[in-house]
Scaffold this motif. Structure first.
Motif, PDB file in Angstrom:
ATOM      1  N   LEU A 186      -6.682  -4.783   5.891  1.00  0.00           N
ATOM      2  CA  LEU A 186      -5.944  -5.628   4.949  1.00  0.00           C
ATOM      3  C   LEU A 186      -5.283  -6.804   5.660  1.00  0.00           C
ATOM      4  O   LEU A 186      -5.241  -7.915   5.137  1.00  0.00           O
TER       5      LEU A 186
ATOM      6  N   LEU B 269       2.533  -9.067   2.545  1.00  0.00           N
ATOM      7  CA  LEU B 269       1.708  -7.850   2.614  1.00  0.00           C
ATOM      8  C   LEU B 269       2.542  -6.762   3.281  1.00  0.00           C
ATOM      9  O   LEU B 269       3.044  -6.962   4.389  1.00  0.00           O
TER      10      LEU B 269
ATOM     11  N   GLU C 292      -7.991  -9.380   6.235  1.00  0.00           N
ATOM     12  CA  GLU C 292      -8.417 -10.057   5.005  1.00  0.00           C
ATOM     13  C   GLU C 292      -7.343 -11.014   4.477  1.00  0.00           C
ATOM     14  O   GLU C 292      -7.639 -12.126   4.072  1.00  0.00           O
ATOM     15  N   ILE C 293      -6.082 -10.559   4.486  1.00  0.00           N
ATOM     16  CA  ILE C 293      -5.018 -11.404   3.906  1.00  0.00           C
ATOM     17  C   ILE C 293      -4.707 -12.602   4.807  1.00  0.00           C
ATOM     18  O   ILE C 293      -4.332 -13.675   4.332  1.00  0.00           O
TER      19      ILE C 293
ATOM     20  N   ILE D 146     -10.899  -3.521  -3.272  1.00  0.00           N
ATOM     21  CA  ILE D 146      -9.616  -4.173  -2.940  1.00  0.00           C
ATOM     22  C   ILE D 146      -9.780  -5.681  -2.694  1.00  0.00           C
ATOM     23  O   ILE D 146      -9.156  -6.498  -3.355  1.00  0.00           O
ATOM     24  N   VAL D 147     -10.646  -6.025  -1.730  1.00  0.00           N
ATOM     25  CA  VAL D 147     -10.679  -7.421  -1.260  1.00  0.00           C
ATOM     26  C   VAL D 147     -11.035  -8.379  -2.400  1.00  0.00           C
ATOM     27  O   VAL D 147     -10.396  -9.427  -2.560  1.00  0.00           O
TER      28      VAL D 147
ATOM     29  N   LEU E  90      -8.080  -9.034  -4.469  1.00  0.00           N
ATOM     30  CA  LEU E  90      -7.025  -9.804  -3.794  1.00  0.00           C
ATOM     31  C   LEU E  90      -7.413 -11.267  -3.582  1.00  0.00           C
ATOM     32  O   LEU E  90      -6.547 -12.135  -3.435  1.00  0.00           O
TER      33      LEU E  90
ATOM     34  N   THR F  16       0.854  -1.206   0.000  1.00  0.00           N
ATOM     35  CA  THR F  16       0.000   0.000   0.000  1.00  0.00           C
ATOM     36  C   THR F  16       0.885   1.250   0.000  1.00  0.00           C
ATOM     37  O   THR F  16       2.018   1.216   0.491  1.00  0.00           O
TER      38      THR F  16
ATOM     39  N   ASN G  33       2.011  -3.210   4.720  1.00  0.00           N
ATOM     40  CA  ASN G  33       1.097  -2.131   5.094  1.00  0.00           C
ATOM     41  C   ASN G  33       1.931  -0.877   5.311  1.00  0.00           C
ATOM     42  O   ASN G  33       2.378  -0.578   6.416  1.00  0.00           O
TER      43      ASN G  33
ATOM     44  N   PRO H 245      -6.292   0.890   7.134  1.00  0.00           N
ATOM     45  CA  PRO H 245      -5.788  -0.067   6.133  1.00  0.00           C
ATOM     46  C   PRO H 245      -5.003  -1.218   6.750  1.00  0.00           C
ATOM     47  O   PRO H 245      -5.185  -2.375   6.346  1.00  0.00           O
TER      48      PRO H 245
ATOM     49  N   TYR I 284     -13.914  -1.060   0.539  1.00  0.00           N
ATOM     50  CA  TYR I 284     -12.734  -1.950   0.641  1.00  0.00           C
ATOM     51  C   TYR I 284     -13.055  -3.275  -0.061  1.00  0.00           C
ATOM     52  O   TYR I 284     -12.268  -3.801  -0.829  1.00  0.00           O
TER      53      TYR I 284
END
Ligand SMILES: NC(=O)c1ccc[n+]([C@@H]2O[C@H](COP(=O)([O-])OP(=O)(O)OC[C@H]3O[C@@H](n4cnc5c(N)ncnc54)[C@H](OP(=O)(O)O)[C@@H]3O)[C@@H](O)[C@H]2O)c1
Length: 316
Positions: free
Chosen positions: A172, A134, A175-176, A122-123, A126, A56, A136, A168, A118
């Motif tokens: 993120l 990742l 999610e990841i 984004i999600v 991804l 990011t 951040n 973020p 998001y």
């Protein structure tokens, strides 16, 4: 027979010696081990074979350098940043340097904390790629330091900085992790700042939100310590980027040099300033607690006064 007073003095002396020896060894370890002694870990292995890295704030400074460097190590890259034209430029630059990788771009303004956005922007993108790393990195600071009630941009600026520096990394990471946990592998690098080390007057929300990032990363390291997922929080001092407005020098390296060193330390240390010269500053040239506030206040007020003078001059 030795008198109790002598014994007490001896015990205090040995304790002090043990304490300072520990501090010295710890400082030497932090300065030398990750950057000069330890062999860099194979990031592909730590990523568990997953082929993509997500960065990011990747169109400038430290984030761009992470993206370029991770591509050089063979990862496909997802760049997430605000400005599409800059994303396209960085994509082309990476493809020129490393034509063997794939690069995707997502334009997103991280002052937006709306989860539905998001998810949509984004999600969903991804979920289609296996993310092994990742970073951040996105973050925002004040235009110049000032007291909380006088911050340039007022409440809007305070809110934007709070959102960008905390949401973020939270969303993120959550999610990841959904794909890293079943894989039992992955690397999550969070950019905080040395501003998280002190309660920095005139940097209120910046310093506080960076403490949030540091604290969160350490908690996650503990929660996931039985997994193969590696967390690292990076707390730089000055890096020569647009945000810092610093010139490149030994104690303020350019982002490329900084990131090369920071990546060397992944898997060896869960918290680092990111490079040898910053570790020196943090461990050797660190001011005693009582002096920090007064020295920093002077520096910060000088920065503020220069910025205000410039603003006034522009108005005239
Ligand atoms: N530089 C330092 O001395 C220093 C020291 C300690 C910690 N850090 C931390 O390191 C990280 C990177 O800093 P940097 O100095 O490399 O910053 P930088 O050079 O200013 O780059 C910032 C990046 O973030 C993107 N960005 C900014 N606002 C955004 C938004 N609202 N939505 C989406 N993307 C946005 C920018 O994209 P655009 O191109 O679209 O603007 C750019 O790619 C930050 O978290 C910072 O707090 C930096």
């Amino acid at each position: 027979m030795t008198c109790p007073c002598t014994l007490a003095v001896l015990a205090a002396g040995w304790s002090a010696l043990a304490y300072f020896s520990y501090k010295l060894l710890n400082a030497l370890y932090n300065i030398l081990y990750p950057f000069a002694i330890a062999a860099p870990k194979d990031l592909k292995k730590l990523a568990g074979g997953a082929k993509w890295a997500v960065v990011t704030g990747s169109t400038d400074g430290i984030g761009k350098s992470y993206a370029v460097e991770l591509a050089r190590r063979g990862f496909n890259i997802v760049l997430i940043s605000r400005t599409q034209s800059k994303l396209d430029e960085v994509k082309q630059e990476i493809l020129q340097k490393t034509p063997n990788v794939e690069v995707r771009t997502i334009s997103f303004d991280f002052t937006n904390a709306n989860l539905a956005d998001y998810e949509e922007k984004i999600v969903k993108q991804l979920n289609g790629v296996d993310v092994g790393v990742l970073v951040n990195n996105v973050g925002m600071s004040f235009e110049y330091p000032d007291r909380f009630d006088k911050i340039s941009g007022g409440t809007k600026s305070l809110t934007d900085i709070t959102v960008i520096n905390t949401v973020p990394v939270t969303v993120l990471t959550a999610e990841i992790l959904k794909q890293m946990v079943p894989r039992n592998a992955g690397v999550i690098i969070n950019l905080a700042s040395a501003a998280s080390y002190h309660q920095m007057r005139y940097w209120s929300i910046y310093s506080a939100t960076k403490k949030f990032v540091t604290h969160l990363t350490h908690i996650l390291s503990k929660e996931f310590d039985k997994t193969g997922i590696v967390f690292q929080v990076v707390c730089p001092m000055l890096v020569a980027t647009k945000m810092s407005k610093a010139k490149a020098a030994f104690f303020s390296p350019g982002p490329e040099a900084f990131v090369k060193q920071a990546l060397r330390s992944v898997g060896h240390v869960s918290e680092t300033t990111g490079c040898l010269s910053h570790e020196l500053q943090a461990n050797v040239f660190a001011l005693p607690g009582l002096l920090i506030d007064s020295v920093m206040d002077k520096g910060n007020l000088a920065i503020r006064n220069r910025a205000l003078k410039k603003k006034e001059a522009k108005k005239e």
